[in-house]
Scaffold this motif. Structure first.
Motif, PDB file in Angstrom:
ATOM      1  N   ALA A 118      42.976  43.885  32.614  1.00 11.03           N
ATOM      2  CA  ALA A 118      42.752  42.948  31.514  1.00 11.03           C
ATOM      3  C   ALA A 118      43.175  43.596  30.196  1.00 11.03           C
ATOM      4  CB  ALA A 118      41.284  42.529  31.462  1.00 11.03           C
ATOM      5  N   GLU A 119      42.831  44.863  30.008  1.00 11.03           N
ATOM      6  CA  GLU A 119      43.243  45.579  28.792  1.00 11.03           C
ATOM      7  C   GLU A 119      44.765  45.718  28.744  1.00 11.03           C
ATOM      8  OE1 GLU A 119      42.818  47.954  25.210  1.00 11.03           O
ATOM      9  OE2 GLU A 119      41.686  46.378  26.164  1.00 11.03           O
ATOM     10  N   GLU A 156      60.901  41.937  25.990  1.00 10.64           N
ATOM     11  CA  GLU A 156      61.192  41.832  27.428  1.00 10.64           C
ATOM     12  C   GLU A 156      60.282  42.746  28.244  1.00 10.64           C
ATOM     13  OE1 GLU A 156      65.373  42.579  27.966  1.00 10.64           O
ATOM     14  OE2 GLU A 156      65.885  41.151  26.391  1.00 10.64           O
ATOM     15  N   ILE A 157      60.110  43.979  27.780  1.00 11.29           N
ATOM     16  CA  ILE A 157      59.239  44.915  28.493  1.00 11.29           C
ATOM     17  C   ILE A 157      57.799  44.414  28.440  1.00 11.29           C
ATOM     18  CG2 ILE A 157      58.324  47.271  28.543  1.00 11.29           C
ATOM     19  CD1 ILE A 157      61.086  48.193  27.450  1.00 11.29           C
ATOM     20  N   GLY A 158      57.378  43.908  27.291  1.00 12.74           N
ATOM     21  CA  GLY A 158      56.034  43.354  27.168  1.00 12.74           C
ATOM     22  C   GLY A 158      55.803  42.208  28.138  1.00 12.74           C
ATOM     23  N   ARG A 159      56.789  41.350  28.291  1.00 11.74           N
ATOM     24  CA  ARG A 159      56.690  40.222  29.226  1.00 11.74           C
ATOM     25  C   ARG A 159      56.516  40.746  30.655  1.00 11.74           C
ATOM     26  NH1 ARG A 159      61.109  37.798  27.832  1.00 11.74           N
ATOM     27  NH2 ARG A 159      60.059  36.459  26.336  1.00 11.74           N
ATOM     28  N   SER A 160      57.309  41.735  31.023  1.00 13.05           N
ATOM     29  CA  SER A 160      57.208  42.318  32.365  1.00 13.05           C
ATOM     30  C   SER A 160      55.873  43.033  32.558  1.00 13.05           C
ATOM     31  CB  SER A 160      58.364  43.293  32.611  1.00 13.05           C
ATOM     32  OG  SER A 160      59.599  42.611  32.588  1.00 13.05           O
ATOM     33  N   LEU A 161      55.403  43.724  31.519  1.00  9.77           N
ATOM     34  CA  LEU A 161      54.095  44.388  31.585  1.00  9.77           C
ATOM     35  C   LEU A 161      52.977  43.368  31.783  1.00  9.77           C
ATOM     36  CD1 LEU A 161      54.091  47.136  28.812  1.00  9.77           C
ATOM     37  CD2 LEU A 161      53.256  47.421  31.144  1.00  9.77           C
ATOM     38  N   THR A 185      49.342  40.740  38.083  1.00  9.61           N
ATOM     39  CA  THR A 185      49.391  40.945  39.538  1.00  9.61           C
ATOM     40  C   THR A 185      48.725  42.254  39.954  1.00  9.61           C
ATOM     41  OG1 THR A 185      51.595  41.947  39.411  1.00  9.61           O
ATOM     42  CG2 THR A 185      51.480  39.559  39.800  1.00  9.61           C
ATOM     43  N   ARG A 186      48.146  42.965  38.960  1.00  7.83           N
ATOM     44  CA  ARG A 186      47.427  44.216  39.199  1.00  7.83           C
ATOM     45  C   ARG A 186      48.304  45.256  39.900  1.00  7.83           C
ATOM     46  NH1 ARG A 186      42.147  43.599  38.106  1.00  7.83           N
ATOM     47  NH2 ARG A 186      41.426  45.193  39.560  1.00  7.83           N
ATOM     48  N   ASP A 187      49.542  45.346  39.448  1.00 10.56           N
ATOM     49  CA  ASP A 187      50.514  46.279  40.020  1.00 10.56           C
ATOM     50  C   ASP A 187      50.568  47.536  39.151  1.00 10.56           C
ATOM     51  OD1 ASP A 187      52.742  47.668  40.947  1.00 10.56           O
ATOM     52  OD2 ASP A 187      53.962  45.860  41.206  1.00 10.56           O
ATOM     53  N   GLY A 188      49.712  48.492  39.475  1.00  8.39           N
ATOM     54  CA  GLY A 188      49.607  49.714  38.684  1.00  8.39           C
ATOM     55  C   GLY A 188      50.892  50.514  38.628  1.00  8.39           C
TER      56      GLY A 188
END
Length: 104
Positions: free
Chosen positions: A41-42, A64-69, A75-78
């Motif tokens: 969430a953070e 773009e990177i923010g969107r992917s992040l 999706t909780r993909d660490g």
């Protein structure tokens, strides 16, 4: 430094950019800490802010990177979060801001 990324920014923002860039570096550190705690969430909150602020200041790659992040956090993909945070850090290390006169 190899692979410099030139970003043209309105000169009216010249006083804001150094602080903005410092805050983005702090955000990356917070992302690394949050993913270690699995606090997606953070990560999502920061990613959303990076996505919006990047475009506002003319840093489209940051957006773009923010969107992917944001997606990786949702999706909780660490692993993806960590990779993208490193990409954002690399981008900040390579970006060179060139101030341009305001367009009327």
């Amino acid at each position: 430094m190899p692979d410099r990324v030139i970003v043209e920014v309105d000169e009216d923002l010249s006083d804001l950019i150094p602080g903005f860039m410092a805050h983005k570096r702090a955000d990356i550190n917070t992302i690394f800490d949050a993913v270690t705690r699995r606090d997606y969430a953070e990560v999502g909150r920061i990613a959303h802010r990076v996505k919006g602020e990047g475009g506002s200041y003319g840093f489209d790659t940051m957006t773009e990177i923010g969107r992917s992040l944001e997606h990786a956090a949702a999706t909780r993909d660490g692993g993806a979060v960590t990779t993208l945070a490193r990409q954002l850090l690399s981008y900040l290390d390579r970006v060179e801001v060139v101030f341009q006169p305001a367009k009327d």
